[in-house]
Design a protein around this motif. Structure first.
Motif, PDB file in Angstrom:
ATOM      1  N   UNK A   2       0.840  -1.202   0.000  1.00 54.45           N
ATOM      2  CA  UNK A   2       0.000   0.000   0.000  1.00 54.45           C
ATOM      3  C   UNK A   2       0.878   1.257   0.000  1.00 54.45           C
ATOM      4  N   UNK A   3       1.854   1.298   0.862  1.00 51.23           N
ATOM      5  CA  UNK A   3       2.727   2.478   0.948  1.00 51.23           C
ATOM      6  C   UNK A   3       3.517   2.666  -0.339  1.00 51.23           C
ATOM      7  N   UNK A   4       4.029   1.595  -0.896  1.00 46.44           N
ATOM      8  CA  UNK A   4       4.845   1.702  -2.100  1.00 46.44           C
ATOM      9  C   UNK A   4       4.033   2.002  -3.349  1.00 46.44           C
ATOM     10  N   UNK A   5       2.731   1.780  -3.312  1.00 47.73           N
ATOM     11  CA  UNK A   5       1.867   2.111  -4.449  1.00 47.73           C
ATOM     12  C   UNK A   5       1.527   3.592  -4.499  1.00 47.73           C
ATOM     13  N   UNK A   6       1.903   4.337  -3.483  1.00 50.51           N
ATOM     14  CA  UNK A   6       1.664   5.771  -3.449  1.00 50.51           C
ATOM     15  C   UNK A   6       2.581   6.476  -4.441  1.00 50.51           C
ATOM     16  N   UNK A   7       2.126   7.602  -4.940  1.00 53.23           N
ATOM     17  CA  UNK A   7       2.961   8.422  -5.825  1.00 53.23           C
ATOM     18  C   UNK A   7       4.007   9.196  -5.035  1.00 53.23           C
ATOM     19  N   UNK A   8       3.872   9.177  -3.734  1.00 51.96           N
ATOM     20  CA  UNK A   8       4.748   9.969  -2.876  1.00 51.96           C
ATOM     21  C   UNK A   8       5.621   9.063  -2.020  1.00 51.96           C
ATOM     22  N   UNK A   9       6.670   9.637  -1.469  1.00 56.36           N
ATOM     23  CA  UNK A   9       7.571   8.850  -0.641  1.00 56.36           C
ATOM     24  C   UNK A   9       8.529   9.717   0.160  1.00 56.36           C
ATOM     25  N   UNK A  10       8.003  10.726   0.847  1.00 59.98           N
ATOM     26  CA  UNK A  10       8.879  11.590   1.626  1.00 59.98           C
ATOM     27  C   UNK A  10       9.388  10.861   2.864  1.00 59.98           C
ATOM     28  N   UNK A  11       8.479  10.343   3.671  1.00 58.23           N
ATOM     29  CA  UNK A  11       8.897   9.722   4.921  1.00 58.23           C
ATOM     30  C   UNK A  11       7.827   8.752   5.404  1.00 58.23           C
ATOM     31  N   UNK A  12       8.228   7.906   6.348  1.00 61.32           N
ATOM     32  CA  UNK A  12       7.302   6.961   6.965  1.00 61.32           C
ATOM     33  C   UNK A  12       7.620   6.878   8.446  1.00 61.32           C
ATOM     34  N   UNK A  13       6.600   6.649   9.234  1.00 60.92           N
ATOM     35  CA  UNK A  13       6.776   6.434  10.667  1.00 60.92           C
ATOM     36  C   UNK A  13       6.258   5.054  11.020  1.00 60.92           C
ATOM     37  N   UNK A  14       7.077   4.298  11.741  1.00 62.12           N
ATOM     38  CA  UNK A  14       6.694   2.941  12.162  1.00 62.12           C
ATOM     39  C   UNK A  14       6.745   2.886  13.675  1.00 62.12           C
ATOM     40  N   UNK A  15       5.658   2.457  14.293  1.00 63.30           N
ATOM     41  CA  UNK A  15       5.621   2.241  15.739  1.00 63.30           C
ATOM     42  C   UNK A  15       5.502   0.747  15.978  1.00 63.30           C
ATOM     43  N   UNK A  16       6.468   0.185  16.720  1.00 58.01           N
ATOM     44  CA  UNK A  16       6.454  -1.253  16.946  1.00 58.01           C
ATOM     45  C   UNK A  16       7.318  -1.599  18.150  1.00 58.01           C
ATOM     46  N   UNK A  17       6.916  -2.623  18.870  1.00 63.31           N
ATOM     47  CA  UNK A  17       7.759  -3.141  19.960  1.00 63.31           C
ATOM     48  C   UNK A  17       8.742  -4.177  19.419  1.00 63.31           C
ATOM     49  N   UNK A  18       8.579  -4.578  18.162  1.00 62.22           N
ATOM     50  CA  UNK A  18       9.466  -5.550  17.515  1.00 62.22           C
ATOM     51  C   UNK A  18      10.423  -4.799  16.589  1.00 62.22           C
ATOM     52  N   UNK A  19      11.597  -4.466  17.116  1.00 59.08           N
ATOM     53  CA  UNK A  19      12.556  -3.647  16.377  1.00 59.08           C
ATOM     54  C   UNK A  19      12.992  -4.301  15.076  1.00 59.08           C
ATOM     55  N   UNK A  20      13.261  -5.598  15.101  1.00 58.60           N
ATOM     56  CA  UNK A  20      13.704  -6.294  13.881  1.00 58.60           C
ATOM     57  C   UNK A  20      12.628  -6.218  12.798  1.00 58.60           C
ATOM     58  N   UNK A  21      11.386  -6.399  13.187  1.00 58.35           N
ATOM     59  CA  UNK A  21      10.277  -6.316  12.233  1.00 58.35           C
ATOM     60  C   UNK A  21      10.163  -4.896  11.673  1.00 58.35           C
TER      61      UNK A  21
END
Length: 153
Positions: A72-91
């Motif tokens: 979904x994210x990669x299908x966007x026409x844009x790609x400035x930045x992304x934020x990921x919140x997770x307790x699984x750092x490797x993931x």
């Protein structure tokens, strides 16, 4: 004005069926301030999911698998930045490497370092600001080749 554009996006989100969880209008009676706004029940085909709003607007889209959200994210026409919140750092690192964006923040957001390059992919920018990469636009690289005489066979 940007103020009118943002208000237009807020109306468009509601018109296209997103649920307005909070905000959604002007803040105060003076100036050009917009209430922090959160939309839920957002789908990929909605304008507020496809375009960069540049205002205090958060669109929440649900996902079931990492593959689904990366696609979904990669299908966007844009790609400035992304934020990921997770307790699984490797993931989170794995997902971050697969996203076609210029910056990935993990368990943080909007933090910058003068030594770290910043810039987007796709329609979100050309080149980089900050860091050594920012100099690339000001430098002309040259390669000079000189064949050296080697031992004769």
């Amino acid at each position: 004005l940007q103020f009118q554009k943002v208000l237009g996006y807020l109306q468009k989100g509601q018109d296209e069926g997103a649920t307005l969880a909070t905000g959604g209008g002007r803040h105060g009676t003076q100036g050009y301030f917009v209430q922090p706004t959160v939309f839920t029940d957002v789908t990929d085909d909605m304008t507020i999911a496809k375009e960069e709003i540049f205002g205090p607007v958060l669109s929440i889209l649900k996902f079931k698998t990492d593959f689904e959200v990366i696609e979904r994210a990669n299908n966007s026409s844009y790609g400035l930045a992304a934020g990921i919140c997770s307790s699984d750092t490797a993931r989170a690192i794995s997902v971050g490497h697969q996203l076609r964006v210029g910056t990935v923040w993990i368990n943080s957001y909007d933090n910058f370092d003068a030594a770290a390059p910043f810039g987007g992919y796709k329609q979100s920018g050309h080149g980089r600001d900050k860091g050594e990469a920012a100099l690339d636009g000001w430098v002309q690289t040259k390669c000079v080749m000189l064949p050296l005489a080697g031992p004769k066979a």
